[in-house]
Design a protein around this motif. Structure first.
Motif, PDB file in Angstrom:
ATOM      1  N   LYS A  74       0.808  -1.224   0.000  1.00 19.30           N
ATOM      2  CA  LYS A  74       0.000   0.000   0.000  1.00 19.30           C
ATOM      3  C   LYS A  74       0.837   1.269   0.000  1.00 19.30           C
ATOM      4  O   LYS A  74       0.357   2.330  -0.377  1.00 19.30           O
ATOM      5  N   VAL A  75       2.094   1.148   0.447  1.00 19.50           N
ATOM      6  CA  VAL A  75       2.902   2.358   0.661  1.00 19.50           C
ATOM      7  C   VAL A  75       3.889   2.625  -0.471  1.00 19.50           C
ATOM      8  O   VAL A  75       4.063   3.761  -0.889  1.00 19.50           O
ATOM      9  N   GLY A  76       4.572   1.593  -1.000  1.00 21.96           N
ATOM     10  CA  GLY A  76       5.538   1.869  -2.062  1.00 21.96           C
ATOM     11  C   GLY A  76       6.242   0.638  -2.558  1.00 21.96           C
ATOM     12  O   GLY A  76       6.592  -0.256  -1.767  1.00 21.96           O
ATOM     13  N   ALA A  77       6.463   0.572  -3.872  1.00 23.99           N
ATOM     14  CA  ALA A  77       7.126  -0.595  -4.468  1.00 23.99           C
ATOM     15  C   ALA A  77       8.563  -0.736  -3.990  1.00 23.99           C
ATOM     16  O   ALA A  77       9.090  -1.850  -3.906  1.00 23.99           O
ATOM     17  N   ASP A  78       9.231   0.380  -3.674  1.00 26.18           N
ATOM     18  CA  ASP A  78      10.610   0.306  -3.206  1.00 26.18           C
ATOM     19  C   ASP A  78      10.703  -0.425  -1.867  1.00 26.18           C
ATOM     20  O   ASP A  78      11.697  -1.089  -1.572  1.00 26.18           O
ATOM     21  N   LYS A 132      16.554  -1.712  -5.378  1.00 26.09           N
ATOM     22  CA  LYS A 132      15.698  -0.716  -4.726  1.00 26.09           C
ATOM     23  C   LYS A 132      15.787   0.628  -5.435  1.00 26.09           C
ATOM     24  O   LYS A 132      14.766   1.289  -5.676  1.00 26.09           O
ATOM     25  N   VAL A 133      16.999   1.047  -5.775  1.00 24.03           N
ATOM     26  CA  VAL A 133      17.177   2.329  -6.474  1.00 24.03           C
ATOM     27  C   VAL A 133      16.485   2.304  -7.834  1.00 24.03           C
ATOM     28  O   VAL A 133      15.821   3.277  -8.222  1.00 24.03           O
ATOM     29  N   ASN A 134      16.616   1.207  -8.561  1.00 19.96           N
ATOM     30  CA  ASN A 134      15.931   1.107  -9.853  1.00 19.96           C
ATOM     31  C   ASN A 134      14.418   1.204  -9.694  1.00 19.96           C
ATOM     32  O   ASN A 134      13.723   1.786 -10.530  1.00 19.96           O
ATOM     33  N   THR A 135      13.896   0.642  -8.604  1.00 16.42           N
ATOM     34  CA  THR A 135      12.461   0.720  -8.346  1.00 16.42           C
ATOM     35  C   THR A 135      12.038   2.154  -8.081  1.00 16.42           C
ATOM     36  O   THR A 135      10.980   2.602  -8.563  1.00 16.42           O
ATOM     37  N   ILE A 136      12.830   2.905  -7.327  1.00 19.99           N
ATOM     38  CA  ILE A 136      12.495   4.307  -7.059  1.00 19.99           C
ATOM     39  C   ILE A 136      12.536   5.116  -8.348  1.00 19.99           C
ATOM     40  O   ILE A 136      11.666   5.971  -8.584  1.00 19.99           O
ATOM     41  N   PHE A 137      13.521   4.864  -9.194  1.00 21.22           N
ATOM     42  CA  PHE A 137      13.547   5.543 -10.497  1.00 21.22           C
ATOM     43  C   PHE A 137      12.260   5.255 -11.279  1.00 21.22           C
ATOM     44  O   PHE A 137      11.687   6.147 -11.911  1.00 21.22           O
ATOM     45  N   THR A 138      11.807   4.011 -11.229  1.00 19.40           N
ATOM     46  CA  THR A 138      10.569   3.640 -11.922  1.00 19.40           C
ATOM     47  C   THR A 138       9.381   4.392 -11.348  1.00 19.40           C
ATOM     48  O   THR A 138       8.505   4.887 -12.085  1.00 19.40           O
ATOM     49  N   VAL A 147      23.905   6.447 -12.923  1.00 20.66           N
ATOM     50  CA  VAL A 147      23.748   5.337 -11.981  1.00 20.66           C
ATOM     51  C   VAL A 147      23.678   4.012 -12.734  1.00 20.66           C
ATOM     52  O   VAL A 147      24.266   3.009 -12.313  1.00 20.66           O
ATOM     53  N   GLY A 148      22.981   3.997 -13.868  1.00 17.10           N
ATOM     54  CA  GLY A 148      22.872   2.773 -14.655  1.00 17.10           C
ATOM     55  C   GLY A 148      24.225   2.268 -15.135  1.00 17.10           C
ATOM     56  O   GLY A 148      24.509   1.056 -15.064  1.00 17.10           O
ATOM     57  N   ASP A 149      25.066   3.178 -15.621  1.00 18.14           N
ATOM     58  CA  ASP A 149      26.416   2.783 -16.057  1.00 18.14           C
ATOM     59  C   ASP A 149      27.226   2.227 -14.881  1.00 18.14           C
ATOM     60  O   ASP A 149      27.954   1.227 -15.019  1.00 18.14           O
ATOM     61  N   HIS A 150      27.098   2.888 -13.749  1.00 16.90           N
ATOM     62  CA  HIS A 150      27.833   2.465 -12.550  1.00 16.90           C
ATOM     63  C   HIS A 150      27.376   1.072 -12.100  1.00 16.90           C
ATOM     64  O   HIS A 150      28.203   0.206 -11.777  1.00 16.90           O
ATOM     65  N   VAL A 151      26.072   0.863 -12.097  1.00 15.26           N
ATOM     66  CA  VAL A 151      25.513  -0.434 -11.691  1.00 15.26           C
ATOM     67  C   VAL A 151      25.986  -1.545 -12.611  1.00 15.26           C
ATOM     68  O   VAL A 151      26.370  -2.628 -12.166  1.00 15.26           O
ATOM     69  N   ARG A 152      25.960  -1.277 -13.916  1.00 23.44           N
ATOM     70  CA  ARG A 152      26.386  -2.308 -14.878  1.00 23.44           C
ATOM     71  C   ARG A 152      27.841  -2.695 -14.668  1.00 23.44           C
ATOM     72  O   ARG A 152      28.212  -3.877 -14.771  1.00 23.44           O
ATOM     73  N   GLN A 153      28.700  -1.710 -14.374  1.00 21.49           N
ATOM     74  CA  GLN A 153      30.108  -2.030 -14.142  1.00 21.49           C
ATOM     75  C   GLN A 153      30.272  -2.876 -12.876  1.00 21.49           C
ATOM     76  O   GLN A 153      31.006  -3.877 -12.872  1.00 21.49           O
TER      77      GLN A 153
END
Length: 348
Positions: free
Chosen positions: A123-127, A210-216, A301-307
């Motif tokens: 109910k509160v958040g996907a993250d 979690k960070v990717n979920t917040i971006f979404t 952030v995406g580039d950093h995560v992939r590395q």
């Protein structure tokens, strides 16, 4: 000014998680007391297995609290209940059977708390759902322990009343089957059946998810207030993650990951921190500029995560033992928790 996601709903979940941790410590203490008084070897073996599971699950609960990112103390009423339980379990006025009933009751309470927390997260958040994922294994194993305790209660209760052992009939077979099934399901949920703590790659990946979920969530809302709230959580999560990595991960991988590649990770996070501060300074009413800057941040952030999830994780696997990866995870989690506590103190 950035608002944060520490609203009353999220704070309530944080308090319930603190309750779960406090009751988990109580369960461990009760199992240790029962081991001291129980003489039956079969029951002692079952208790010892439960204790090992519960000590591991305490580490998982700690991980979930750090992933969630909102600190809280247990509810005062819960603390009073725990004090009463401790007095009861230390008393000589209740039988072994009654003490096992109290343990089974505690296990039931933990199961229900885990379910309610997950339902509240929906109910509160996907993250939050992402951060709470590892809690599933605790819920499943508590359910398995409940079934095992029913069998123990049957044995202890009949023995106390008659001086004889109970027949192992249909109920005992059903109890063992359900316990085994629940335990397997819990293990599958996190693939963490025999470790006190997760390894460092797992913890970092949980942060990334979690960070990717917040971006979404930011991309899916047009509410200016919600945009600011989600960014408030993103800001805290990324800073705590980055600082913990710089304290406990990057210095320990430089020798085998290489100076250039390690420095690139530091530089990417420095850029990310600068972008976070730039977004924090944007007028909340300027939605177009806010979204544009968020898009730029997401790319970095995406580039950093992939590395990290490719070359860094492979380097860690090649050069670190399982024990070393778990030790790094423990230090990373402790550093992150301390950083979060400092952030909370700074806004009081």
């Amino acid at each position: 000014m950035v608002t944060t996601l520490e609203n009353k709903n999220r704070q309530a979940i944080a308090e319930r998680l603190a309750d779960v941790k406090a009751f988990q410590n109580l369960i461990i203490s009760n199992e240790q007391k029962l081991l001291e008084t129980c003489q039956d070897q079969d029951l002692r073996e079952r208790l010892q297995n439960m204790l090992s599971d519960d000590q591991k699950n305490l580490g998982i609960i700690d991980t979930v609290i750090v992933q969630y990112g909102v600190q809280s103390e247990p509810n005062p009423a819960s603390q009073k209940i725990i004090e009463q339980y401790e007095q009861l379990m230390s008393s000589n006025d209740i039988s072994l059977y009654q003490k096992f009933i109290q343990l089974e009751t505690l296990k039931h309470g933990q199961c229900m708390s885990g379910i309610v927390i997950h339902k509240a997260a929906q109910k509160v958040g996907a993250d939050i759902e992402v951060a709470l994922g590892p809690l599933n294994t605790v819920n499943f194993e508590n359910r398995a322990h409940q079934e095992q305790l029913k069998g123990i209660l049957e044995q202890v209760g009949v023995r106390e009343m008659t001086g004889q052992d109970a027949d192992q009939g249909l109920w005992a077979r059903v109890q063992d089957a359900v316990a085994a099934l629940s335990g397997v399901a819990g293990s599958v949920m996190t693939q963490n059946t025999d470790k006190q703590d997760m390894n460092i790659q797992t913890l970092i990946r949980l942060d990334h998810n979690k960070v990717n979920t917040i971006f979404t969530e930011i991309g899916a809302t047009k509410d200016p207030q919600k945009l600011q709230e989600y960014f408030g959580q993103l800001y805290k999560d990324l800073l705590a993650h980055a600082q913990a990595e710089e304290e406990e991960v990057y210095p320990n991988v430089r020798s085998f990951y290489g100076d250039n590649d390690t420095q690139e990770l530091y530089d990417e996070q420095a850029q990310m921190k600068q972008m976070l501060d730039e977004i924090k300074a944007i007028d909340p009413t300027n939605a177009d500029q806010f979204r544009s800057k968020i898009k730029d941040l997401m790319d970095v952030v995406g580039d950093h995560v992939r590395q990290e999830e490719s070359t860094l994780f492979m380097a860690i696997d090649r050069n670190c033992s399982d024990e070393q990866k778990e030790q790094m995870a423990t230090r990373f989690k402790a550093a992150k928790s301390k950083i979060q506590q400092g952030m909370a103190e700074s806004v009081k």
